[in-house]
Design an enzyme around this catalytic site. Structure first.
Site, PDB file in Angstrom:
ATOM      1  N   ARG A  94     -56.564  17.616 -37.525  1.00 15.76           N
ATOM      2  CA  ARG A  94     -56.239  17.388 -36.123  1.00 15.76           C
ATOM      3  C   ARG A  94     -54.943  18.093 -35.732  1.00 15.76           C
ATOM      4  O   ARG A  94     -53.999  18.140 -36.488  1.00 15.76           O
ATOM      5  CB  ARG A  94     -56.104  15.876 -35.919  1.00 15.76           C
ATOM      6  CG  ARG A  94     -55.327  15.437 -34.720  1.00 15.76           C
ATOM      7  CD  ARG A  94     -55.465  13.951 -34.565  1.00 15.76           C
ATOM      8  NE  ARG A  94     -54.914  13.239 -35.681  1.00 15.76           N
ATOM      9  CZ  ARG A  94     -53.724  12.600 -35.644  1.00 15.76           C
ATOM     10  NH1 ARG A  94     -53.003  12.621 -34.589  1.00 15.76           N
ATOM     11  NH2 ARG A  94     -53.317  11.944 -36.694  1.00 15.76           N
ATOM     12  N   ARG A 146     -52.133  22.727 -32.127  1.00 21.97           N
ATOM     13  CA  ARG A 146     -51.220  22.233 -31.101  1.00 21.97           C
ATOM     14  C   ARG A 146     -49.844  22.884 -31.168  1.00 21.97           C
ATOM     15  O   ARG A 146     -49.113  22.889 -30.192  1.00 21.97           O
ATOM     16  CB  ARG A 146     -51.101  20.713 -31.202  1.00 21.97           C
ATOM     17  CG  ARG A 146     -50.373  20.133 -30.026  1.00 21.97           C
ATOM     18  CD  ARG A 146     -50.700  18.695 -29.810  1.00 21.97           C
ATOM     19  NE  ARG A 146     -50.222  17.869 -30.898  1.00 21.97           N
ATOM     20  CZ  ARG A 146     -49.867  16.603 -30.722  1.00 21.97           C
ATOM     21  NH1 ARG A 146     -49.922  16.066 -29.531  1.00 21.97           N
ATOM     22  NH2 ARG A 146     -49.475  15.884 -31.735  1.00 21.97           N
ATOM     23  N   ARG A 195     -54.477  25.443 -22.534  1.00 24.88           N
ATOM     24  CA  ARG A 195     -54.732  24.030 -22.225  1.00 24.88           C
ATOM     25  C   ARG A 195     -54.076  23.563 -20.919  1.00 24.88           C
ATOM     26  O   ARG A 195     -54.361  22.459 -20.446  1.00 24.88           O
ATOM     27  CB  ARG A 195     -54.232  23.157 -23.385  1.00 24.88           C
ATOM     28  CG  ARG A 195     -55.239  22.870 -24.485  1.00 24.88           C
ATOM     29  CD  ARG A 195     -56.349  21.913 -24.043  1.00 24.88           C
ATOM     30  NE  ARG A 195     -55.842  20.790 -23.262  1.00 24.88           N
ATOM     31  CZ  ARG A 195     -55.251  19.722 -23.777  1.00 24.88           C
ATOM     32  NH1 ARG A 195     -55.142  19.590 -25.066  1.00 24.88           N
ATOM     33  NH2 ARG A 195     -54.794  18.758 -23.012  1.00 24.88           N
ATOM     34  N   ASP A 220     -62.926  16.372 -30.730  1.00 20.88           N
ATOM     35  CA  ASP A 220     -62.171  15.193 -31.179  1.00 20.88           C
ATOM     36  C   ASP A 220     -63.154  14.145 -31.659  1.00 20.88           C
ATOM     37  O   ASP A 220     -64.325  14.163 -31.257  1.00 20.88           O
ATOM     38  CB  ASP A 220     -61.295  14.624 -30.056  1.00 20.88           C
ATOM     39  CG  ASP A 220     -60.253  13.663 -30.623  1.00 20.88           C
ATOM     40  OD1 ASP A 220     -59.213  14.138 -31.096  1.00 20.88           O
ATOM     41  OD2 ASP A 220     -60.509  12.447 -30.657  1.00 20.88           O
ATOM     42  N   TYR A 255     -60.571   2.216 -33.030  1.00 23.19           N
ATOM     43  CA  TYR A 255     -60.151   2.541 -31.668  1.00 23.19           C
ATOM     44  C   TYR A 255     -60.867   1.665 -30.645  1.00 23.19           C
ATOM     45  O   TYR A 255     -60.265   1.171 -29.690  1.00 23.19           O
ATOM     46  CB  TYR A 255     -60.394   4.025 -31.364  1.00 23.19           C
ATOM     47  CG  TYR A 255     -59.384   4.931 -32.028  1.00 23.19           C
ATOM     48  CD1 TYR A 255     -58.052   4.935 -31.620  1.00 23.19           C
ATOM     49  CD2 TYR A 255     -59.740   5.783 -33.067  1.00 23.19           C
ATOM     50  CE1 TYR A 255     -57.110   5.756 -32.230  1.00 23.19           C
ATOM     51  CE2 TYR A 255     -58.808   6.610 -33.683  1.00 23.19           C
ATOM     52  CZ  TYR A 255     -57.488   6.591 -33.259  1.00 23.19           C
ATOM     53  OH  TYR A 255     -56.572   7.396 -33.860  1.00 23.19           O
TER      54      TYR A 255
HETATM   55  O1  CP3 Z   1     -56.816  20.694 -34.918  1.00 23.79           O
HETATM   56  C1  CP3 Z   1     -57.821  20.845 -34.255  1.00 23.79           C
HETATM   57  O2  CP3 Z   1     -57.822  21.266 -33.095  1.00 23.79           O
HETATM   58  C2  CP3 Z   1     -59.131  20.501 -34.914  1.00 23.79           C
HETATM   59  C3  CP3 Z   1     -59.949  19.632 -34.090  1.00 23.79           C
HETATM   60  C4  CP3 Z   1     -59.579  18.159 -34.136  1.00 23.79           C
HETATM   61  C5  CP3 Z   1     -58.916  17.445 -33.087  1.00 23.79           C
HETATM   62  N1  CP3 Z   1     -58.957  16.128 -33.403  1.00 23.79           N
HETATM   63  C6  CP3 Z   1     -58.345  18.020 -31.847  1.00 23.79           C
HETATM   64  C7  CP3 Z   1     -57.192  17.325 -31.233  1.00 23.79           C
HETATM   65  C8  CP3 Z   1     -59.916  17.257 -35.118  1.00 23.79           C
HETATM   66  C9  CP3 Z   1     -60.571  17.524 -36.463  1.00 23.79           C
HETATM   67  C10 CP3 Z   1     -59.519  15.957 -34.632  1.00 23.79           C
HETATM   68  C11 CP3 Z   1     -59.790  14.725 -35.363  1.00 23.79           C
HETATM   69  C12 CP3 Z   1     -59.111  13.485 -34.994  1.00 23.79           C
HETATM   70  N2  CP3 Z   1     -58.784  13.008 -33.752  1.00 23.79           N
HETATM   71  C13 CP3 Z   1     -58.781  12.484 -35.941  1.00 23.79           C
HETATM   72  C14 CP3 Z   1     -59.069  12.558 -37.424  1.00 23.79           C
HETATM   73  C15 CP3 Z   1     -58.098  13.437 -38.120  1.00 23.79           C
HETATM   74  C16 CP3 Z   1     -56.782  12.765 -38.382  1.00 23.79           C
HETATM   75  O3  CP3 Z   1     -55.801  13.251 -37.855  1.00 23.79           O
HETATM   76  O4  CP3 Z   1     -56.747  11.797 -39.118  1.00 23.79           O
HETATM   77  C17 CP3 Z   1     -58.187  11.426 -35.239  1.00 23.79           C
HETATM   78  C18 CP3 Z   1     -57.632  10.146 -35.813  1.00 23.79           C
HETATM   79  C19 CP3 Z   1     -58.211  11.756 -33.848  1.00 23.79           C
HETATM   80  C20 CP3 Z   1     -57.724  10.972 -32.675  1.00 23.79           C
HETATM   81  C21 CP3 Z   1     -56.640  11.696 -31.969  1.00 23.79           C
HETATM   82  N3  CP3 Z   1     -56.854  12.767 -31.126  1.00 23.79           N
HETATM   83  C22 CP3 Z   1     -55.234  11.512 -32.069  1.00 23.79           C
HETATM   84  C23 CP3 Z   1     -54.560  10.427 -32.870  1.00 23.79           C
HETATM   85  C24 CP3 Z   1     -54.607  12.505 -31.269  1.00 23.79           C
HETATM   86  C25 CP3 Z   1     -53.126  12.791 -31.104  1.00 23.79           C
HETATM   87  C26 CP3 Z   1     -52.578  12.259 -29.829  1.00 23.79           C
HETATM   88  C27 CP3 Z   1     -51.133  12.704 -29.646  1.00 23.79           C
HETATM   89  O5  CP3 Z   1     -50.840  13.381 -28.640  1.00 23.79           O
HETATM   90  O6  CP3 Z   1     -50.299  12.382 -30.506  1.00 23.79           O
HETATM   91  C28 CP3 Z   1     -55.641  13.270 -30.695  1.00 23.79           C
HETATM   92  C29 CP3 Z   1     -55.461  14.423 -29.794  1.00 23.79           C
HETATM   93  C30 CP3 Z   1     -55.900  15.736 -30.318  1.00 23.79           C
HETATM   94  N4  CP3 Z   1     -57.098  15.982 -30.930  1.00 23.79           N
HETATM   95  C31 CP3 Z   1     -55.180  16.962 -30.195  1.00 23.79           C
HETATM   96  C32 CP3 Z   1     -55.995  17.967 -30.754  1.00 23.79           C
HETATM   97  C33 CP3 Z   1     -55.726  19.447 -30.812  1.00 23.79           C
HETATM   98  C34 CP3 Z   1     -53.818  17.136 -29.536  1.00 23.79           C
HETATM   99  C35 CP3 Z   1     -54.057  17.378 -28.079  1.00 23.79           C
HETATM  100  C36 CP3 Z   1     -52.836  17.961 -27.416  1.00 23.79           C
HETATM  101  O7  CP3 Z   1     -51.821  17.280 -27.382  1.00 23.79           O
HETATM  102  O8  CP3 Z   1     -52.949  19.077 -26.929  1.00 23.79           O
END
Ligand code: CP3
Length: 331
Positions: free
Chosen positions: A2, A6, A15, A51, A130
């Site tokens: 994840r 970013r 974005r 996501d 969640y």
């Molecule tokens: O890195 C990538 O872009 C790969 C794709 C990907 C995303 N989310 C995009 C994303 C993957 C594989 C995920 C999985 C995901 N999402 C998980 C499992 C992996 C892990 O980290 O354990 C979980 C728990 C989530 C839920 C989630 N989505 C969280 C906790 C967050 C962070 C929120 C924050 O701002 O702190 C997200 C957002 C997210 N998903 C972002 C991305 C690129 C960040 C979005 C941004 O701020 O631009």
């Protein structure tokens, strides 16, 4: 992992003006974002930009990803009546996912030497956490309380989530993804007994949705030192066991082998915090991870032990990728 993208300025630029979930519904944008780290770093695989909550939204659940917080559920799931808000997910609702994967894999074949695409989904436990908590939670008290107070409702909820997540995985593989990863990010909060009794069968069901498609399956969570054997064993044994940074890879591989009854490859596990250490310190740590992966003896996918911090310096990530490629001698 994840947020891999970013930390990239080119990600932030494209974005601008869209929410995370909106961006996931736009196949051209998903393609561009997925390819950005491939172009910049020359990594050996792309990970689908999406996501874990995307299939929940596609199934009709009200969810948002709040910057700096994570997924937030409009109406948390707490009772049996709430199950009605989680219908079966069919391929029809995943048209944007299918289209994005097709565009990405075509582009990877045309311009990046057929670099494989890794698809993914959230595991039933992590998705349920969640839905039940309503958002991110440190201790998952409500989720665990539901599991113990009403095990039948828990199993019914987890079974529905296994269907949703299995459909999401299957759509990605049928459209061209070469491997999948099941993220059970928060499952390390459970004891082994609770994992085996309340969770493992549902994760197995999610992975079984792609068992006939012949793609490697990776299973990952954090804080899972005590669970690695059981996680390796789901659905007759996964191909790759994701290990977070707390457990050395060779130790993780031994636990996986004991659980699955045969060798499993490992994935991981550089501590993301090391990305801000001086280069000599970081390089030592990268080499230590590579050596442990080699000792593990059944295949190693180098990766971070969890997500890339948004503050990570892209140039440092580039040096890490180059260091890994130099180790295997094909840089
Ligand atoms: O890195 C990538 O872009 C790969 C794709 C990907 C995303 N989310 C995009 C994303 C993957 C594989 C995920 C999985 C995901 N999402 C998980 C499992 C992996 C892990 O980290 O354990 C979980 C728990 C989530 C839920 C989630 N989505 C969280 C906790 C967050 C962070 C929120 C924050 O701002 O702190 C997200 C957002 C997210 N998903 C972002 C991305 C690129 C960040 C979005 C941004 O701020 O631009």
């Amino acid at each position: 992992m994840r947020q891999a993208g970013r930390s990239l300025p080119e990600y932030r630029r494209v974005r601008e003006g869209t929410t995370m979930l909106e961006s996931c519904r736009r196949p051209e944008l998903v393609t561009e974002i997925t390819l950005q780290p491939v172009r910049r770093y020359g990594v050996d695989a792309a990970i689908f930009y999406s996501d874990i909550v995307v299939p929940l939204e596609a199934a009709g659940v009200g969810v948002e990803i709040v910057p700096g917080t994570g997924p937030v559920i409009a109406e948390p799931f707490r009772t049996r009546a709430d199950l009605d808000r989680l219908p079966e997910l069919t391929g029809d609702a995943l048209g944007h996912v299918t289209e994005a994967v097709r565009l990405i894999t075509a582009e990877l074949a045309a311009s990046h030497g057929g670099t494989p695409l890794i698809g993914f989904a959230g595991a039933p436990f992590t998705l349920a956490s969640y839905l039940v908590e309503g958002g991110p939670s440190r201790d998952l008290l409500r989720t665990k309380a539901l599991m113990h107070a009403d095990p039948q409702l828990w199993h019914d909820l987890a079974a529905r989530l296994a269907q949703v997540t299995g459909a999401f995985l299957r759509a990605q593989v049928l459209a061209g993804a070469s491997a999948v990863q099941l993220f059970d990010s928060w499952v390390g909060s459970l004891s082994l007994a609770d994992y085996e009794r309340h969770v493992a069968g549902h994760s197995a069901a999610a992975l079984r949705a792609v068992a006939d498609l012949g793609v490697p399956r990776t299973h990952f969570g954090t804080g899972t030192g005590e669970l690695l054997g059981a996680m390796a064993a789901v659905d007759g044994g996964v191909d790759v066991l994701g290990v977070d940074f707390r457990v050395p890879l060779d130790v993780g591989a031994a636990r996986g082998r004991a659980g699955a009854g045969r060798p499993v490859a490992v994935q991981g596990n550089l501590d993301p915090a090391l990305l801000s250490a001086p280069w000599e310190v970081l390089r030592e740590e990268v080499r230590r991870v590579l050596a442990a992966g080699e000792r593990a003896g059944a295949g190693h996918v180098f990766n971070l032990g969890h997500g890339v911090p948004p503050s990570a310096d892209p140039d440092v990530l580039h040096r890490v990728v180059d260091e890994v490629h130099a180790w295997r001698g094909t840089a």
